[in-house]
Design an enzyme around this catalytic site. Structure first.
Site, PDB file in Angstrom:
ATOM      1  CG  LEU A  19     -39.319 -36.208 -85.641  1.00 13.41           C
ATOM      2  CD1 LEU A  19     -39.682 -37.478 -86.359  1.00 13.41           C
ATOM      3  CD2 LEU A  19     -40.236 -35.770 -84.708  1.00 13.41           C
ATOM      4  N   GLY A  60     -37.077 -36.555 -94.697  1.00 15.74           N
ATOM      5  CA  GLY A  60     -36.606 -37.300 -93.510  1.00 15.74           C
ATOM      6  C   GLY A  60     -37.505 -37.002 -92.271  1.00 15.74           C
ATOM      7  CG  ASP A  61     -35.557 -36.075 -88.609  1.00 15.94           C
ATOM      8  OD1 ASP A  61     -35.095 -35.218 -89.666  1.00 15.94           O
ATOM      9  OD2 ASP A  61     -34.573 -36.115 -87.808  1.00 15.94           O
ATOM     10  CE  LYS A  62     -35.381 -29.576 -91.593  1.00 21.93           C
ATOM     11  NZ  LYS A  62     -34.197 -28.776 -92.340  1.00 21.93           N
TER      12      LYS A  62
END
Length: 376
Positions: free
Chosen positions: A220, A261-263
């Protein structure tokens, strides 16, 4: 009623057999009585009492053995002494009564009364023994039944406890397994689950070259900015909403996972052509870029996607994840929405890493020299 009938039948048979035995051995009893021979009279009484004792005791023991399901020998031997005393006493009493009738004698009468008393006490003792034995048998049977019922209740309680423990252990095992292979925030499969799925697909592709699949890694954009400006709770809600959109876009046979996280990662299976993966990536970019309403505020984000296609050349699941990760960072570096991995990217990444390592060692070893280029 049955016991009375059996005893009456046995007594009748005993009397019949005794009369036959006496007649066979001594002839008509009237002849012996008329002769008034004491020896013959005594033998007559002994044979009669023994005959009655054997017939009645054996018959009664057989009936009791069948009724109480106990060995015949133990019943007969237990009661034979009392029964023998009774029958011998009865024979003596019969003889004394007979003699007393022939000549009235007070001493003889007293002896008869005393003998009756002995016989009565013996009979009472026999009856009491039978009653005690019966009562003891009933008490033992009740105690065994109560003990068996207690053991059954304990066993049922133990089985219930065991079933509850087994169910709790199974539930705990499932919870631990779910926690080990799923992300706590989104509930999606985690990296461990994702890698296990890739291992299975790589194994299938080595056995069947027609199996085609693709791995997409997503990152993201601006997530750190959202976290820092709006707070981690809003960041977590954004991650949950992105996870829901991803999960709704894939088919049942595909897989969506969150790494950290954002992965995120996606496995697309049963691909007919590689263009299906790129078309899915384009739809995914548009869907993720749509606004998210969080606490009355519209939040925007988008993704950079790296795509790696699976084939039998990959020996480890981590290798294909590495290549998809390289393609994703290539997309970020070159500001592209999605990039398909090729081998040149891997070569560039390895070369860059080696160059960074060489430069670090060169600084430590003072291997740099400064040259001035004159301006002409």
């Amino acid at each position: 009623n049955l016991t009375i009938a059996i005893n009456t039948m046995v007594a009748s048979i005993g009397v019949l057999l005794t009369s036959q035995i006496v007649s066979l051995i001594f002839g008509p009893p009237r002849v012996i009585l008329e002769r008034q021979e004491v020896t013959g009279f005594v033998w007559l009484l002994g044979v009669m009492s023994l005959s009655l004792f054997l017939v009645n005791s054996v018959g009664a023991a057989v009936f009791s053995s069948i009724k109480e399901e106990r060995p015949f020998v133990s019943i007969w031997t237990k009661n034979c002494v009392d029964a023998l005393v009774m029958y011998l006493g009865g024979a003596i009493m019969a003889g004394l009564i007979l003699k007393a009738l022939e000549q009235v004698n007070m001493y003889l009468f007293a002896a008869v009364v005393g003998f009756f008393g002995v016989m009565y006490l013996t009979f009472r003792h026999f009856v009491n023994d039978v009653q005690k034995t019966t009562e003891y048998a009933k008490q033992s049977e009740r105690a065994r039944a109560e003990q068996a019922e207690k053991h059954v209740r304990e066993l049922e309680h133990y089985v219930d406890e065991l079933e509850r423990s087994s169910a709790a252990l199974q539930e705990s095992h499932e919870n631990f397994r779910h926690a080990a292979f799923h992300d706590a925030l989104t509930g999606l499969p985690n990296r461990n689950f994702f890698i296990d799925k890739l291992k299975d697909l790589l194994h299938q592709s080595r056995e069947n070259s027609e199996i085609n699949f693709a791995v997409l890694l997503l990152d993201l954009n601006r997530f750190k900015t959202i976290n820092d400006s709006l707070g981690h709770s809003i960041g977590d809600r954004l991650i949950k909403n992105v996870a829901k959109r991803l999960d709704h876009m894939v088919r049942d046979e595909d897989l969506v996972g969150r790494f950290s996280g954002d992965k995120f990662g996606i496995i697309l299976t049963d691909l007919l052509v590689k263009d299906e993966a790129t078309a899915f990536a384009e739809r995914l970019e548009k869907r993720i870029a749509e606004p998210y309403t969080l606490d009355g505020r519209q939040v925007f984000t988008n993704v950079k996607i790296g795509i790696a296609f699976g084939n039998s050349k990959y020996s480890e699941a981590e290798d294909i994840l590495r290549d998809a990760d390289i393609a994703m960072y290539y997309a970020k570096d070159h500001n592209e929405n999605h990039v398909i991995f090729d081998q040149k990217m891997h070569v560039r990444a390895v070369t860059r890493l080696q160059l960074e390592t060489d430069l670090r060692f060169a600084i430590e070893r003072n291997e740099f020299e400064l040259y001035y280029q004159p301006i002409i």
